[in-house]
Write a protein that holds these residues in place. Structure first.
Motif, PDB file in Angstrom:
ATOM      1  N   GLU A 144       6.252   9.986   5.565  1.00  0.00           N
ATOM      2  CA  GLU A 144       7.216   8.940   5.898  1.00  0.00           C
ATOM      3  C   GLU A 144       6.618   7.563   5.634  1.00  0.00           C
ATOM      4  N   ARG A 145       7.469   6.622   5.295  1.00  0.00           N
ATOM      5  CA  ARG A 145       7.081   5.216   5.290  1.00  0.00           C
ATOM      6  C   ARG A 145       7.152   4.683   6.725  1.00  0.00           C
ATOM      7  N   ILE A 146       6.353   3.656   7.025  1.00  0.00           N
ATOM      8  CA  ILE A 146       6.576   2.957   8.304  1.00  0.00           C
ATOM      9  C   ILE A 146       7.361   1.669   8.093  1.00  0.00           C
ATOM     10  N   ALA A 147       7.307   1.109   6.894  1.00  0.00           N
ATOM     11  CA  ALA A 147       8.038  -0.133   6.625  1.00  0.00           C
ATOM     12  C   ALA A 147       9.511   0.067   6.923  1.00  0.00           C
ATOM     13  N   SER A 174       3.326   2.732   0.008  1.00  0.00           N
ATOM     14  CA  SER A 174       3.102   3.988   0.726  1.00  0.00           C
ATOM     15  C   SER A 174       1.603   4.306   0.783  1.00  0.00           C
ATOM     16  N   GLU A 183      -0.086   2.073   3.338  1.00  0.00           N
ATOM     17  CA  GLU A 183       0.088   2.571   4.709  1.00  0.00           C
ATOM     18  C   GLU A 183      -0.885   3.722   4.989  1.00  0.00           C
ATOM     19  N   MET A 206      -1.895  -5.410   3.083  1.00  0.00           N
ATOM     20  CA  MET A 206      -1.646  -4.744   4.361  1.00  0.00           C
ATOM     21  C   MET A 206      -2.857  -4.855   5.290  1.00  0.00           C
ATOM     22  N   ASP A 259       3.138   9.855  -1.540  1.00  0.00           N
ATOM     23  CA  ASP A 259       4.344  10.659  -1.751  1.00  0.00           C
ATOM     24  C   ASP A 259       5.260  10.666  -0.542  1.00  0.00           C
ATOM     25  N   PHE A 260       5.942   9.536  -0.373  1.00  0.00           N
ATOM     26  CA  PHE A 260       6.905   9.404   0.715  1.00  0.00           C
ATOM     27  C   PHE A 260       8.157  10.221   0.384  1.00  0.00           C
ATOM     28  N   THR A 261       8.908  10.585   1.424  1.00  0.00           N
ATOM     29  CA  THR A 261      10.174  11.289   1.232  1.00  0.00           C
ATOM     30  C   THR A 261      11.072  10.438   0.331  1.00  0.00           C
TER      31      THR A 261
END
Lengths: 331, 331
Positions: A143-146, B109, B112, B165, B291-293
């Protein structure tokens, strides 16, 4: 100076802590201007007799109420923690004793911790560690947090530090506190905690950092957890008693929320038989979120600073409003 | 349109991926304007014969060099990744085929993810998870991340997203790249990678995100690890071949650095017999940091955008400099 009586300072601490404290330069400074009585829980009543000041260094102790009858001269009580619930009992609340806390020491460290557990959930870092134990390579999407929505329940300095840090990494943060308001510098919108359940469905992460008071005790109950998104994660870095633990366990089992990161518990240490230890998607840590290396020195320095103010008659820092149960914010 | 020949697009993908792609609206748009040949590795040479464009959707494949002899008409190759090393071989480099990549999709991503593993180290979240498995309550002190020094090796868009970040949460970040310079908007100071070892002793965290080229291959070797602080952590989200793995294992065993978080490896999947799986203070994840959803949809959209540019003769985005081995930065 001959003829001038030194004030008596009682220090409630563990045996190991007494040695640490005596070696601290800040305490050595105080010892030149006070009669210092180090005491454990058993000797607290004796140490309190004729004491002017009590420094509760062992902030985990629950021994102050039972020894309070001996506090015949006490004028000031300082506690080496942000939460003051261990010394908020009727005899203390109704007395003239001034209460100060260690507000500010833990703020940024706890904010880092909260961001760490949010990223652990979002990136499934605990899942990677589980797979690593089995030497298993298994790609997943994360998942992203942004852009994710966070509600920080508690708008004191720790909650504000959390809000600033989460905002800095692109999350969308609101607060919940005593009064609803808009345009707060750290939170933007602050909801009223009294109607918390109405607002919970909007959030991906809910962070509990409220002080423990009559109003906040048990505020996270089955109704609150049922109102959260099924994909939401709950983070508690405030006090265990903010949560009805059985309700949290039930809600997690029922899939009413997706996970919880818990640093505080209604019973500490968390008993070995607690189901929380072994629940999937629960991260347990032993009340350490704020405790960076050097924290104990910093706690002593905060007290020493107030001690020198007290000696010169200057206003003390971090005076707790005994009605509210915390240091009122300037904001 | 009758009489107008549609261009031939070869798509290198796995069997599962062909189904995914055919269902994607972006690909359905392309199918109206091209003859699309989905192929696995075995059929690649046949699919390349008379093809105008190759879309390497299966970016883990190493099959392109062996099929290259059949690419008699190819004008453009697009790869669904940021790193282009799987298609950088002499036949490709010396040809007139334009190469584009998927720069930009993974930047935030991965940033993060890097912050997540840094916080895991600082807050000992993996230690808490280990203790939780044993239902053991054991308080520890943790590290702050504010003010800690980070070196990001690789000043492309992913490195820049990481720098922004980490700076946002109070860390102090520098870069390392081809040219030393000051006043970089994201890094401030950029050291020359050629003298990396001179600079490594200053850093608490070293993050590898350089492209894999002849210059960067094996840059993290025993000399580099020996130069790091014994308290330093190494993070690799670039390519496994940036690291001499045996040297990293040896340095970790010798305590020359304190930990490593590795998302990429010189052999992927990481073989079950690799010592990295079981080493203390090593966090292994299966090449998933970016590799975010939704990432696969985004990768197809990046290609579809370039496809529509190619059809109208507009300049393509993300054109790789085949000498450098990456898309040159504007900065």
């Amino acid at each position: 100076m001959i003829g001038m009586e030194k004030p008596v300072l009682a220090v409630l601490c563990g045996d190991d802590q007494a040695r640490e404290l005596a070696e601290s330069p800040a305490v050595q400074g105080i010892e030149s201007s006070a009669v210092v009585r180090y005491t454990g829980e058993a000797g607290l009543a004796d140490a309190l007799r004729d004491a002017d000041v009590l420094f509760v260094y062992d902030f985990l102790s629950r021994a102050v109420p039972d020894a309070w009858h001996a506090a015949n001269k006490l004028r000031w009580l300082h506690i080496a923690s942000a939460g003051v619930d261990p010394v908020m009992f009727p005899g203390m609340r109704d007395s003239d004793v001034v209460l100060t806390n260690s507000r500010g020491v833990f703020d940024d460290s706890i904010a880092e911790y909260v961001l760490g557990v949010i990223l652990t959930f979002a990136k499934d870092l605990h899942g990677s560690l589980d797979l690593q134990r089995e030497s298993r390579w298994q790609h997943r999407e994360s998942e992203r947090i942004a852009g994710r929505e966070v509600l920080v329940v508690g708008t004191g300095p720790i909650g504000r530090a959390i809000a600033r840090m989460l905002t800095a990494v692109g999350m969308t943060v609101s607060g919940a506190g005593r009064r609803a308001r808009e345009n707060d510098p750290d939170f933007g919108t602050v909801h009223a905690s009294a109607v918390l359940t109405d607002h919970l469905p909007a959030y991906d992460y809910v962070v509990a950092v409220a002080p423990l008071t009559g109003q906040t005790k048990g505020m996270f109950d089955s109704a609150a957890f049922a109102a959260m998104k099924r994909t939401a994660r709950f983070v508690n870095v405030g006090r265990g008693e903010l949560v009805v633990t059985a309700d949290l366990v039930g809600a997690l089992r029922a899939g009413e929320l997706a996970g919880a990161a818990l640093d505080v518990f209604d019973t500490e240490p968390l008993p070995p038989e607690s189901p929380l230890w072994t629940m999937k998607n629960v991260l347990v840590s032993p009340h350490m979120s704020g405790d960076f290396t050097g924290w104990r020195d910093t706690l002593v320095e905060v007290f020493a600073d107030n001690w020198s103010r007290w000696q010169t008659g200057a206003p003390l820092r971090n005076v707790v409003d005994k009605e509210l149960g915390y240091v009122p914010s300037d904001r």
